[in-house]
Scaffold this active site. Structure first.
Site, PDB file in Angstrom:
ATOM      1  N   GLY A 114       0.824  -1.211   0.000  1.00 19.82           N
ATOM      2  CA  GLY A 114       0.000   0.000   0.000  1.00 19.82           C
ATOM      3  C   GLY A 114       0.862   1.265   0.000  1.00 19.82           C
ATOM      4  N   ASP A 137       5.223 -10.284   6.385  1.00 17.49           N
ATOM      5  CA  ASP A 137       4.556 -11.340   5.608  1.00 17.49           C
ATOM      6  C   ASP A 137       5.446 -11.886   4.476  1.00 17.49           C
ATOM      7  OD1 ASP A 137       2.430 -10.610   7.209  1.00 17.49           O
ATOM      8  OD2 ASP A 137       1.503  -9.350   5.677  1.00 17.49           O
TER       9      ASP A 137
HETATM   10  O1  F6P Z   1       0.894  -7.180   7.098  1.00 20.24           O
HETATM   11  C1  F6P Z   1       1.397  -7.333   8.380  1.00 20.24           C
HETATM   12  C2  F6P Z   1       0.349  -7.860   9.318  1.00 20.24           C
HETATM   13  O2  F6P Z   1       0.938  -8.037  10.589  1.00 20.24           O
HETATM   14  C3  F6P Z   1      -0.346  -9.134   8.854  1.00 20.24           C
HETATM   15  O3  F6P Z   1       0.445 -10.277   9.010  1.00 20.24           O
HETATM   16  C4  F6P Z   1      -1.599  -9.093   9.678  1.00 20.24           C
HETATM   17  O4  F6P Z   1      -2.635  -9.832   9.079  1.00 20.24           O
HETATM   18  C5  F6P Z   1      -1.933  -7.625   9.692  1.00 20.24           C
HETATM   19  O5  F6P Z   1      -0.718  -6.929   9.450  1.00 20.24           O
HETATM   20  C6  F6P Z   1      -2.525  -7.135  10.981  1.00 20.24           C
HETATM   21  O6  F6P Z   1      -2.925  -5.818  10.817  1.00 20.24           O
HETATM   22  P1  F6P Z   1      -3.233  -4.832  12.014  1.00 20.24           P
HETATM   23  O7  F6P Z   1      -1.932  -4.440  12.650  1.00 20.24           O
HETATM   24  O8  F6P Z   1      -3.935  -3.696  11.382  1.00 20.24           O
HETATM   25  O9  F6P Z   1      -4.098  -5.583  12.992  1.00 20.24           O
END
Ligand code: F6P
Length: 358
Positions: A114, A137
């Site tokens: 993003g 990821d």
């Molecule tokens: O993309 C990184 C990540 O940690 C993913 O592995 C996970 O699904 C997501 O972000 C969690 O997002 P947030 O911090 O918005 O809960």
């Protein structure tokens, strides 16, 4: 080149501070430039909130997870929401004017898909941008590795090791839910390093009955306990992923999570073996940055600064054929990398008797 700016965007990630440090130290000590940092990702960027970054500011941050600049994973300057309920507004021209007024000669965007996509869009508008790829990821197609991944694997394996002693004492099946969104890299490496009996990836939908048969057989054959690494994006055959929440104001609104709790109940019911689930959550991206990620982030940060000095803008630093190199931002974004179901690592695990639920 007189002044450069750094912005960290998206979810925080171990290694962001190491990149900030590498860019800053190279910019100041090697090229005598001024460095500023936009605060709170693209939100602070749109609102023109920034601060100078000095050598003192980066002295003690190499090992520290998170980002000293703050971040935001819900803002896009091209579709900016002033408040959570407002209509999206394109703020990109204002952002470019603000940077020009400040005398910024190059913007470093450090983030995942993003953040890099907005970076590409500023580059399309003619502003000098360089991207640096982060995400725990490891799902960006344009680079063999993103920084943050190694630390997240290390944290998840550490948690798995801890869960093993309790699983062993109670002779339980222990499910460990691991982040990674729609890509299974984090779960795959954690599962192998954490000696999981089964690994469930988003790329390989699982068959519940066969999974239960496998776990039952393991136990009947004398294995004291079973560790199962479950990706948050794992789903049953002909089924759907488990969504934990919808973040309406975020460009990427779906948050996965909770599959392991559901699965633990189903496994316990079908096998009669006590089963527990642990959702590792944000602990995976917290704490100290691993030595590997400190080195990788440093290499990426220095390379980004060198690209800027060459005037090689519109690029993203990338690991290609094991070497720190670069690709274009155009090629870098919009292409996520999944685990090929027959890749070496999956084959290696299968040779060790690890079950993938298929
Ligand atoms: O993309 C990184 C990540 O940690 C993913 O592995 C996970 O699904 C997501 O972000 C969690 O997002 P947030 O911090 O918005 O809960």
């Amino acid at each position: 080149m007189r002044k450069v700016a750094i912005l960290t965007g998206g979810g925080d990630c171990p290694g962001l501070n190491a990149v900030i440090r590498a860019i800053t130290k190279t910019a100041i000590t090697k090229y005598n430039l001024d460095v500023i940092g936009y605060v709170d990702g693209y939100r602070g960027f749109v609102e023109n909130r920034w601060r100078p970054i000095t050598l003192n500011d980066v002295e003690d941050i190499l090992d520290k997870g998170g980002t000293i600049l703050g971040t935001s994973n819900s803002d896009n300057p091209f579709k900016f929401l002033k408040t959570r309920d407002s209509e999206p507004v394109d703020m990109s021209d204002i952002c470019i004017k603000q940077m020009k007024d400040l005398g910024v000669d190059c913007l470093f965007v450090v983030g995942g898909d993003g953040t890099l996509t907005s970076g590409r869009d500023f580059s399309r508008k003619g502003f000098p941008v360089i991207g640096v790829p982060k995400t725990i990821d490891n799902d960006l197609n344009a680079t063999e590795v993103t920084f943050g991944f190694n630390t997240a694997v290390t944290n998840a394996v550490d948690a798995m090791d801890k869960l093993k002693t309790t699983a062993e004492s109670h002779k339980r099946i222990m499910l460990v839910e691991i982040m990674g969104r729609y890509a299974g890299w984090l779960t795959l490496e954690t599962g192998i390093a954490g000696a999981a009996s089964a690994i469930l990836l988003p790329e390989i939908p699982y068959d519940l009955d066969k999974l239960c048969d496998f776990l039952k057989e393991k136990t009947e054959n004398g294995q004291k306990y079973c560790m199962v690494a479950v990706s948050e994006g794992a789903k049953p055959k002909n089924g759907e992923v488990t969504i934990s929440r919808i973040v309406g104001y975020s460009p990427d609104s779906v948050r996965l999570g909770g599959v392991s709790n559901k699965l633990a109940r189903e496994i316990e019911e079908k096998t009669g073996i006590e089963t527990r689930a642990t959702v590792l959550g944000h602990i995976q991206r917290g704490g100290q940055t691993s030595a590997y990620d400190r080195v990788l982030s440093t290499k990426y940060g220095v390379k980004a600064m060198e690209l800027a000095m060459e005037g090689n803008f519109g690029k993203m630093v990338a690991m290609i054929d094991g070497k720190v190199s670069y690709t274009t931002l155009e090629e870098a974004v919009g292409q996520l990398k999944n685990v090929p179901v027959d890749c070496d690592l999956v084959q290696t695990a299968k040779s060790m008797g690890v079950y993938f639920g298929e």
